[in-house]
Design an enzyme around this catalytic site. Sequence first.
Site, mmCIF file in Angstrom:
data_model
loop_
_atom_site.group_PDB
_atom_site.id
_atom_site.type_symbol
_atom_site.label_atom_id
_atom_site.label_comp_id
_atom_site.label_asym_id
_atom_site.label_seq_id
_atom_site.Cartn_x
_atom_site.Cartn_y
_atom_site.Cartn_z
ATOM 1 N N GLU A 157 -5.242 -12.105 4.406
ATOM 2 C CA GLU A 157 -4.269 -11.539 5.350
ATOM 3 C C GLU A 157 -3.087 -12.507 5.456
ATOM 4 O O GLU A 157 -3.212 -13.692 5.111
ATOM 5 C CB GLU A 157 -4.907 -11.395 6.740
ATOM 6 C CG GLU A 157 -6.069 -10.427 6.808
ATOM 7 C CD GLU A 157 -5.670 -8.972 6.628
ATOM 8 O OE1 GLU A 157 -4.741 -8.517 7.291
ATOM 9 O OE2 GLU A 157 -6.299 -8.293 5.801
ATOM 10 N N GLU B 169 -9.575 5.985 6.414
ATOM 11 C CA GLU B 169 -10.470 5.568 5.337
ATOM 12 C C GLU B 169 -10.128 4.189 4.758
ATOM 13 O O GLU B 169 -11.024 3.403 4.438
ATOM 14 C CB GLU B 169 -10.438 6.622 4.216
ATOM 15 C CG GLU B 169 -11.439 6.400 3.110
ATOM 16 C CD GLU B 169 -12.884 6.480 3.596
ATOM 17 O OE1 GLU B 169 -13.334 7.575 3.924
ATOM 18 O OE2 GLU B 169 -13.549 5.423 3.631
ATOM 19 N N VAL C 1 0.847 -1.206 0.000
ATOM 20 C CA VAL C 1 0.000 0.000 0.000
ATOM 21 C C VAL C 1 0.882 1.256 0.000
ATOM 22 O O VAL C 1 0.613 2.222 -0.729
ATOM 23 C CB VAL C 1 -0.984 -0.002 1.194
ATOM 24 C CG1 VAL C 1 -1.843 1.255 1.188
ATOM 25 C CG2 VAL C 1 -1.887 -1.238 1.140
ATOM 26 N N LYS D 213 -13.294 -4.280 11.428
ATOM 27 C CA LYS D 213 -13.911 -3.265 10.558
ATOM 28 C C LYS D 213 -15.283 -2.867 11.096
ATOM 29 O O LYS D 213 -15.662 -1.689 11.062
ATOM 30 C CB LYS D 213 -14.012 -3.813 9.129
ATOM 31 C CG LYS D 213 -12.624 -3.992 8.489
ATOM 32 C CD LYS D 213 -12.672 -4.832 7.222
ATOM 33 C CE LYS D 213 -11.298 -4.956 6.578
ATOM 34 N NZ LYS D 213 -11.236 -5.960 5.513
ATOM 35 N N GLY E 262 -3.612 -13.247 -3.389
ATOM 36 C CA GLY E 262 -2.936 -12.232 -2.569
ATOM 37 C C GLY E 262 -3.831 -11.308 -1.759
ATOM 38 O O GLY E 262 -3.346 -10.346 -1.207
ATOM 39 N N GLY F 144 -6.741 -4.405 -2.456
ATOM 40 C CA GLY F 144 -5.970 -4.110 -3.661
ATOM 41 C C GLY F 144 -5.103 -2.889 -3.430
ATOM 42 O O GLY F 144 -5.503 -1.960 -2.728
ATOM 43 N N ILE G 18 -13.443 2.254 -1.068
ATOM 44 C CA ILE G 18 -14.862 2.665 -0.936
ATOM 45 C C ILE G 18 -14.921 3.763 0.142
ATOM 46 O O ILE G 18 -14.511 3.526 1.276
ATOM 47 C CB ILE G 18 -15.756 1.479 -0.481
ATOM 48 C CG1 ILE G 18 -15.594 0.272 -1.394
ATOM 49 C CG2 ILE G 18 -17.216 1.904 -0.386
ATOM 50 C CD1 ILE G 18 -16.246 -1.002 -0.865
ATOM 51 N N VAL H 147 -11.411 0.223 6.130
ATOM 52 C CA VAL H 147 -12.635 -0.534 5.817
ATOM 53 C C VAL H 147 -12.951 -0.355 4.329
ATOM 54 O O VAL H 147 -13.074 0.776 3.855
ATOM 55 C CB VAL H 147 -13.854 -0.048 6.637
ATOM 56 C CG1 VAL H 147 -15.069 -0.927 6.357
ATOM 57 C CG2 VAL H 147 -13.548 -0.002 8.125
ATOM 58 N N LYS I 156 -6.766 -1.316 10.808
ATOM 59 C CA LYS I 156 -8.066 -1.629 11.433
ATOM 60 C C LYS I 156 -7.922 -2.368 12.767
ATOM 61 O O LYS I 156 -8.633 -2.102 13.722
ATOM 62 C CB LYS I 156 -8.907 -2.450 10.452
ATOM 63 C CG LYS I 156 -8.220 -3.720 9.976
ATOM 64 C CD LYS I 156 -8.367 -3.992 8.503
ATOM 65 C CE LYS I 156 -7.327 -5.026 8.082
ATOM 66 N NZ LYS I 156 -7.402 -5.490 6.738
HETATM 67 N N1 HSE Z 1 -7.792 -9.513 4.063
HETATM 68 C C1 HSE Z 1 -8.669 -8.412 3.818
HETATM 69 C C2 HSE Z 1 -9.864 -8.926 3.030
HETATM 70 C C3 HSE Z 1 -7.947 -7.333 3.039
HETATM 71 O O1 HSE Z 1 -9.837 -10.087 2.581
HETATM 72 O O2 HSE Z 1 -10.842 -8.216 2.889
HETATM 73 C C4 HSE Z 1 -8.572 -5.978 3.146
HETATM 74 O O3 HSE Z 1 -8.702 -5.525 4.455
#
Ligand code: HSE
Length: 431
Positions: free
Chosen positions: A190, A129, A14, A205, A187, A302, A136, A132, A105
């Site tokens: 987590e 932001e 990220v 979340k 990918g 992503g 979005i 979660v 989170k």
């Molecule tokens: N591991 C999380 C998911 C990634 O699958 O939604 C985004 O927080």
Amino acid sequence: MKKINIGIIGFGNVGSGVIKILRERKSFLSEKLGLEIVVKKVCDKDIALKRSICVDKQILTKDARDVIDDPQIDIVVELIGGIHPAKEFITESLKKGKNIVTANKALLAEYGSELFALAADRGKNIYFEASVGAGIPIIKSLREGLVANRFNSIFGIVNGTSNFILSEMSENNCSFTDALGDARLKGFAEKDPTLDIDGLDSAHKLILLTYLAFGKLVALKDVFVEGISRVSLADVNYAKELGFEIKLLAIAKKVDDELEVRVHPTFVPKGHLLASVTGVFNAIYVSSDLAGDLLFYGPGAGQLSAASAVVADIADLTQDVNAGLFRPTFNITGDKSIKRLRKIEDFESKYYIRFIALDKPGVLANVSGILAKFGISIASVTQKERSRQEVVPIVMVVHNAKEKNLRSALMAIDALNAIKEKPVAIRIEEV
Ligand code: HSE
């Protein structure tokens, strides 16, 4: 043009996305914001690693203090994830008078009260932001766009990995294990995928969404969390026969003067918008009193999607820094009509129940007798095909039942000699 300096701690997936956006959209953002965002320092414990984006060696550091102690840095972007040392880095940065952007989170769900209080005390903000639904803009929408609303409920599909697994099972008749393997390859799971499939990532979340919508920062121990690991392909297929899809929902819902906060696999009617959210996509269905029912939908994970949200937070904060403003976003007015959290035992729901039982006279009578003893009324019952082992799946739907009654009934049913596997019960939600 005025420059605002930021420091980034965490040069991973990220972090690289954030640097890429800030670099490639530099003039685009400057024109919109009326100021220039300058990445003054980038910190990571591994600065030798080759990345998709190069950064001037002068600004790279292995020492987070180079960011935290730099008086010219106004905004610290924490993207290392995990609790420690992220918590210490944020705490120190706030004490040094910096605003924070984070996607963390788990940290905010666990230590939000402490960190938000410290930020408010120092007249600084923590924006989150990307924590979660990645790109979005659900946090900003709840905090700002819907500021005048009271909320009745939030139903979220907020874990892409679980949603991907359930979708693969439903659409491609894939087993749970194969679908999880695929999610890991792609990918978005987590590092520790149990966080995804056991529902904890969704719970983190949900805590943040609940805080924004209802003004309550609920402790993780008070969130009812059940993951998807006991959902079998058979359940997914029976759900479809009954007109439902199974989704891992994160739910915050006002019931009278109580608030239910829970994460669990849920039967969602096929006609509902949430039932058609498939793959790694996330969706948050918000029921508000003024704006009505709203659906926020998009990729929930992503690199660029998450980085888009981080840059949005940075952009917001640069405006505050530039104006010398502190917007007290943490004084979120709690919904005063909510007196307490609803105890798990008092949750009420319709249920799908599946038993694996010996196919012999009297078994159904025994099962329904136990349900009746606990005041649980059967809406429908189907006995599925006879197998070679003389055991059969029995699928039931029961009318609204209290969680504690259902649990007691299932324990009693499980103890019957004719029941050959632990019964499965999945809530049916009238979204
Ligand atoms: N591991 C999380 C998911 C990634 O699958 O939604 C985004 O927080």
